[in-house]
Design a protein around this motif. Sequence first.
Motif, PDB file in Angstrom:
ATOM      1  N   ILE A   1       0.837  -1.202   0.000  1.00 39.11           N
ATOM      2  CA  ILE A   1       0.000   0.000   0.000  1.00 39.11           C
ATOM      3  C   ILE A   1       0.873   1.254   0.000  1.00 39.11           C
ATOM      4  N   GLU A   2       1.931   1.241   0.833  1.00 39.21           N
ATOM      5  CA  GLU A   2       2.809   2.410   0.896  1.00 39.21           C
ATOM      6  C   GLU A   2       3.508   2.635  -0.441  1.00 39.21           C
ATOM      7  N   ALA A   3       3.847   1.561  -1.134  1.00 34.24           N
ATOM      8  CA  ALA A   3       4.492   1.705  -2.444  1.00 34.24           C
ATOM      9  C   ALA A   3       3.554   2.375  -3.441  1.00 34.24           C
ATOM     10  N   ALA A   4       2.276   1.998  -3.379  1.00 38.69           N
ATOM     11  CA  ALA A   4       1.304   2.638  -4.277  1.00 38.69           C
ATOM     12  C   ALA A   4       1.144   4.117  -3.938  1.00 38.69           C
ATOM     13  N   TRP A   5       1.087   4.421  -2.628  1.00 35.79           N
ATOM     14  CA  TRP A   5       0.994   5.839  -2.228  1.00 35.79           C
ATOM     15  C   TRP A   5       2.233   6.609  -2.698  1.00 35.79           C
ATOM     16  N   ALA A   6       3.403   5.962  -2.588  1.00 36.62           N
ATOM     17  CA  ALA A   6       4.646   6.636  -2.975  1.00 36.62           C
ATOM     18  C   ALA A   6       4.689   6.954  -4.457  1.00 36.62           C
ATOM     19  N   LEU A   7       3.967   6.162  -5.245  1.00 35.36           N
ATOM     20  CA  LEU A   7       3.925   6.425  -6.691  1.00 35.36           C
ATOM     21  C   LEU A   7       2.899   7.483  -7.045  1.00 35.36           C
TER      22      LEU A   7
ATOM     23  N   ALA B   1      -0.414   7.310  -6.355  1.00 34.75           N
ATOM     24  CA  ALA B   1      -1.697   6.727  -6.732  1.00 34.75           C
ATOM     25  C   ALA B   1      -2.818   7.331  -5.905  1.00 34.75           C
ATOM     26  N   THR B   2      -3.989   7.418  -6.505  1.00 33.70           N
ATOM     27  CA  THR B   2      -5.180   7.789  -5.754  1.00 33.70           C
ATOM     28  C   THR B   2      -5.644   6.561  -4.962  1.00 33.70           C
ATOM     29  N   LYS B   3      -6.694   6.736  -4.177  1.00 31.49           N
ATOM     30  CA  LYS B   3      -7.142   5.592  -3.359  1.00 31.49           C
ATOM     31  C   LYS B   3      -7.645   4.448  -4.241  1.00 31.49           C
ATOM     32  N   TRP B   4      -8.403   4.767  -5.263  1.00 31.14           N
ATOM     33  CA  TRP B   4      -8.877   3.716  -6.162  1.00 31.14           C
ATOM     34  C   TRP B   4      -7.703   3.034  -6.864  1.00 31.14           C
ATOM     35  N   GLU B   5      -6.710   3.842  -7.287  1.00 31.73           N
ATOM     36  CA  GLU B   5      -5.553   3.252  -7.943  1.00 31.73           C
ATOM     37  C   GLU B   5      -4.757   2.379  -6.978  1.00 31.73           C
ATOM     38  N   MET B   6      -4.665   2.795  -5.723  1.00 31.72           N
ATOM     39  CA  MET B   6      -3.988   1.965  -4.723  1.00 31.72           C
ATOM     40  C   MET B   6      -4.706   0.629  -4.556  1.00 31.72           C
ATOM     41  N   ILE B   7      -6.040   0.685  -4.509  1.00 30.51           N
ATOM     42  CA  ILE B   7      -6.803  -0.564  -4.367  1.00 30.51           C
ATOM     43  C   ILE B   7      -6.615  -1.442  -5.602  1.00 30.51           C
ATOM     44  N   ARG B   8      -6.624  -0.812  -6.769  1.00 32.20           N
ATOM     45  CA  ARG B   8      -6.494  -1.586  -8.009  1.00 32.20           C
ATOM     46  C   ARG B   8      -5.106  -2.193  -8.161  1.00 32.20           C
ATOM     47  N   LEU B   9      -4.074  -1.465  -7.692  1.00 33.11           N
ATOM     48  CA  LEU B   9      -2.702  -1.930  -7.886  1.00 33.11           C
ATOM     49  C   LEU B   9      -2.215  -2.835  -6.765  1.00 33.11           C
ATOM     50  N   ALA B  10      -2.683  -2.598  -5.531  1.00 33.92           N
ATOM     51  CA  ALA B  10      -2.122  -3.314  -4.390  1.00 33.92           C
ATOM     52  C   ALA B  10      -3.109  -4.280  -3.743  1.00 33.92           C
ATOM     53  N   VAL B  11      -4.345  -3.826  -3.509  1.00 34.29           N
ATOM     54  CA  VAL B  11      -5.286  -4.631  -2.721  1.00 34.29           C
ATOM     55  C   VAL B  11      -5.922  -5.738  -3.558  1.00 34.29           C
ATOM     56  N   LEU B  12      -6.471  -5.372  -4.702  1.00 33.58           N
ATOM     57  CA  LEU B  12      -7.177  -6.376  -5.501  1.00 33.58           C
ATOM     58  C   LEU B  12      -6.265  -7.506  -5.979  1.00 33.58           C
ATOM     59  N   PRO B  13      -5.061  -7.235  -6.497  1.00 36.11           N
ATOM     60  CA  PRO B  13      -4.200  -8.365  -6.891  1.00 36.11           C
ATOM     61  C   PRO B  13      -3.822  -9.264  -5.724  1.00 36.11           C
ATOM     62  N   TYR B  14      -3.562  -8.667  -4.564  1.00 34.09           N
ATOM     63  CA  TYR B  14      -3.169  -9.486  -3.413  1.00 34.09           C
ATOM     64  C   TYR B  14      -4.322 -10.383  -2.948  1.00 34.09           C
ATOM     65  N   GLY B  15      -5.560  -9.874  -3.016  1.00 35.40           N
ATOM     66  CA  GLY B  15      -6.685 -10.648  -2.497  1.00 35.40           C
ATOM     67  C   GLY B  15      -7.395 -11.504  -3.513  1.00 35.40           C
TER      68      GLY B  15
END
Length: 346
Positions: free
Chosen positions: A235-241, A243-257
């Motif tokens: 999540i922190e990596a997505a924030w560092a890039l 990303a918006t909240k939706w982009e963070m979910i799309r890049l970090a949360v959804l693939p992991y789950g």
Amino acid sequence: MAKEEVLVGDSTQVPTSTTMPLEETTVAPDTETESELVPGGLARRTRTSGLGERLFRLLTGGSAAFVVVLVVLVAVFLLARSVPSIRADKVNFLTSTEWAPTAGNLRFGVAALLYTTVVISLVAMVIAVPIAVGIALFITHYAPRRLARPTAHAIDLLAAIPSIIYGIWGARVLAPQLTGVQDALYHLGGFGLFKDKNVPTGSLFDGGVVLAVMILPIISAISRDVYARTPRQNIEAAWALGATKWEMIRLAVLPYGRAGVVSGAMLGLGRALGETLAVYLILSKVSVFSPSLFSGGETFASKIANNSSEFNNPASTGAYIAAGLVLFVLTFVVNAAARWIVRERT
């Protein structure tokens, strides 16, 4: 010299506890004392620990073996009771939609039952999975803490409602309210699934909606647990890039789950395939099979429950047990598919 001996003697009489560090005066002597006071204590502790280890391993292995043996016995029972009736069947067991298991003239096939069971379960999955994923994301990443916990508890409570309550609610309350939706889909035309409108209520569509509500807490709970365990560094990596909240979910949360969501969906599908009482109360019976979502029908489980009074001779009973055998195999196929998908996605 005498004065030195006296000084030496005085120093040896001073209690060591007042001059030595605390660790040296407490830990080392205790170990030696225990070994001295209990000869062979260490060996006994080792033997006791080994015995406990073997006993625990035996209990865990026995529990696993019990389940495996139970499943094998169920499979053997289904095969032993159904094979004679299948051999005496005068129509194709897998492709026929006829069901007349009369003793001496067995004519039964599982095509209609298999179609109804699979379609009504898929309708439930199409409705339940997106909603369950949305609920899980809202609870884990959007809702305030004071709102997330009550919402999760409310969703989980849906799993505690008995099937008969869902059946009565679906047949008496929900199905009449869904007639407008059925009419709108029916007028789309052009699809075999929307072709016939044989029953006003109690259709496969109604049953699928009720099953979706029933499996929603299963998929939502597992998805919520998986999303909450997303590694913080992802999540922190997505924030560092940036990303918006939706982009963070799309890049970090959804693939992991993804694997967890698939597992939850397969568990929900297994529940939908085997649901009996709610489907029995909701679905309307029809004399002619139709593939339309707006027609009635029977699943494997509801067929067996609805005709239990015909279990009066081994031949007829074997026909229904054969239907149960197909449902048993179908459940195994779903579980195997779930394991394969999870293994490929992780």
